[in-house]
Design a protein around this motif. Sequence first.
Motif, short mmCIF file in Angstrom:
data_model
loop_
_atom_site.label_atom_id
_atom_site.label_comp_id
_atom_site.label_asym_id
_atom_site.label_seq_id
_atom_site.Cartn_x
_atom_site.Cartn_y
_atom_site.Cartn_z
N LEU A 228 19.52 -7.15 -16.84
CA LEU A 228 19.93 -5.79 -17.21
C LEU A 228 19.50 -5.42 -18.62
CD1 LEU A 228 23.46 -5.46 -15.57
CD2 LEU A 228 21.21 -4.81 -14.68
N SER A 230 16.59 -6.45 -19.66
CA SER A 230 15.15 -6.45 -19.33
C SER A 230 14.50 -7.73 -19.82
CB SER A 230 14.39 -5.22 -19.83
OG SER A 230 14.01 -5.33 -21.17
N VAL A 239 15.83 -0.43 -16.22
CA VAL A 239 17.24 -0.56 -16.61
C VAL A 239 17.61 0.32 -17.80
CG1 VAL A 239 17.43 -2.90 -15.69
CG2 VAL A 239 16.67 -2.57 -18.05
N LYS A 243 21.47 1.02 -19.26
CA LYS A 243 21.88 0.57 -20.59
C LYS A 243 22.47 1.72 -21.40
CE LYS A 243 18.06 -1.66 -21.89
NZ LYS A 243 17.20 -2.52 -22.73
N ILE A 288 20.01 1.13 -10.98
CA ILE A 288 18.77 0.99 -11.74
C ILE A 288 17.63 1.68 -10.99
CG2 ILE A 288 19.56 -1.21 -12.69
CD1 ILE A 288 17.48 -2.61 -10.93
N LEU A 297 16.83 -7.11 -8.98
CA LEU A 297 17.81 -7.95 -9.67
C LEU A 297 17.99 -9.29 -8.98
CD1 LEU A 297 20.58 -5.38 -10.68
CD2 LEU A 297 18.69 -6.27 -12.04
#
Length: 697
Positions: A228, A230, A239, A243, A288, A297
């Motif tokens: 998350l 990256s 992402v 964030k 995302i 993910l």
Amino acid sequence: MGVKGLQGFVDHACPQASMWVNLKEMAKQHQHSHPESPPVLVVDAMGCLRFWYTPEAWVHGGQWREYMQSLNTFVDAFSAIDIRLVFFFDGVIEQKKRHEWIKRRLRNNTEIANIFQYIKANGCQPGRNMFYIPSGLATFTRFALKSMGLDTISSLKEADYEIANYARENGCMAILGQDTDFLIYDTVPYISVNKLQLGKLTTVMYSRESLCRILCLQQTDLPLLACLLSNDVVPEQAVEGLKHRCLARYLPSDSRARQRKEVVAAVAHYISGISRSHDGLKEVESNIQHASSESLLEVGVRSYLLPGQYSPWLPKSGTPPGADQHENATGPAQSILQFAKEKHIKAESSTVYKILNAREVDCSNTLEDELDTELPGQAIVYRPARQSIYGILLTERNGQSGAAKPCPTVKEWFVYPGNRLQQPDLVPALLPELPGGTPDLQTLWLTEGVEVQKLRYCTFLACFGLQDFAEELLPLEPPAAVALCCLLIYVTVQASQICQEDLDAYLAQALCIRDKSADHLAQIQVPCVDSRAVHLASLFVRGLSVLVSANSACGFPFKMVDLMPWEVFDGKLFHTKYLQSHNGCTMEDLLEKKDVLLQEFQKLKSLIDSICVRKNRSIQSNPQPWVTENWERSGPRDRGGSHHMAQCEQRPHTSPFLSHHQGYQGRYPQPGPANRAQTGRGSRPGRYNRRPQLYPR
């Protein structure tokens, strides 16, 4: 790359997650806990290259003997306290990380362009803040370490993964590197090479346990945190939106600057509120942005799981970690592929296994000037040689007839001017022309005898189109002279812009370096830096790596040490020879008034000229006026030799490994005429009739 933002977080916002350690004491404690084996430090070699390269000069093509001295200093420090080192190198670029590799290469292109702009404007090397490792450093470092008798391994998949797994399975003391991915893997402690003080043998050790405690996470959550934030698998754009939302919820009224510092904590807080399950991961995945048909993910989290490890974020059934490896066993026999694989793992060959197994190769950026349209990029110059190497490795035979089947293509990810790396170049393998045809790999690799050794040499020559000149080349001594002549003839034939002055500089420095120590070479001061010479130096060094690949493919007709740059090349020495040659220096001065070297130079030069003529390449004299211009701009000084101080002198080099990573600012002249940096070499003035002498005759 590691995990975006995590290094800064643990260094500045979370000091509790790191602590200074004394490696000698750490080794004693480890030995006490594991009396059956000595302490082992697993080294992420790719992450240590910048740390190891301590020579002040870096832009001229590499100070290879100085670099070898630095490596020996590093190794000796650990040997003195009985710590065994195991070095890992990247052996492949996995497809899921190709996008990040491409992004870095395009970013490096900009950095290299800035370096050449600085050289053209100032006539000297930029400061360490613009440092770029010499071309081929990673390739030759593995052979350097191997030549020292050290444990050196090339990975079969992502090196970070294999490092973490090797360290865990073998109960190693720690991992030395500079990659926050090692904080994510559930493996042995991770210590910093950037913080390493070799004289004191102290550095910083990072604690994943402390990091989890501070972030209120479990260790099994760290792979999701990495994704998350990256990393090499999950691109930042996928992402970025999530964030921002995490930050807005975590610090709704705080400033944007403060939020940037808290992004790790904000994402961790978000994770702690999600059900630790596969359904929870799918919920996160829905927030995302990515176009992949598979769960990005899930791929990212799985990439951090070592054999035997499982994650609550992943489904309980499915492909276990590490099971995605495969080998292309068609064509070359399985025994041949296994032989190539073993040589690859032991870092004893170059590119061969990747070509046989995946038919895909890559080459990072080279320090070459994309604006100098008169000189081609190394990727283009050496493509015909690579095609011959592909032909040797990939050509299949039709039963007992021995006739070759159509040659396949190889995917090349090579950086060169104009290539945006949107897709690989599909390069056809081509069989080199040899009397009796190209021998098969069973013969070249697994058969012995005098005739086979001669066949290996001839096949090697054929990679460079020189098979017809074996009787003239093979008797040369030492063997390194054969390889040197092959390279110089090939480059001269392929690149019509190579002139007599360039060839003289290449050959003179290769002969003069033989009796020069690292300390002697370190004292050489380059009067001024010429961008064309920088480009030519990289072209030569990249050529050595092609010789290494050809040697690997042809069954090792040469000892690898004979093809290493520290045997035949020094960047500053080449640069001074280039300046001398283009400024009309006599051959006696070019060869440092050594009769033995002069005689050998004349012998090899005559042979090279003769073969080039027979290959329809007549080498012309073309002294570069840029050399004189650079020299005139640098101002008056002692011009009596190659060891005087340059105007662009840098501050004295401090103790190696302790402070050179901090960067330094040398004293540089003011930029020259603006049009110099802007025009590159496209509007070069005519040649001068009378050129002032850079060195006295």
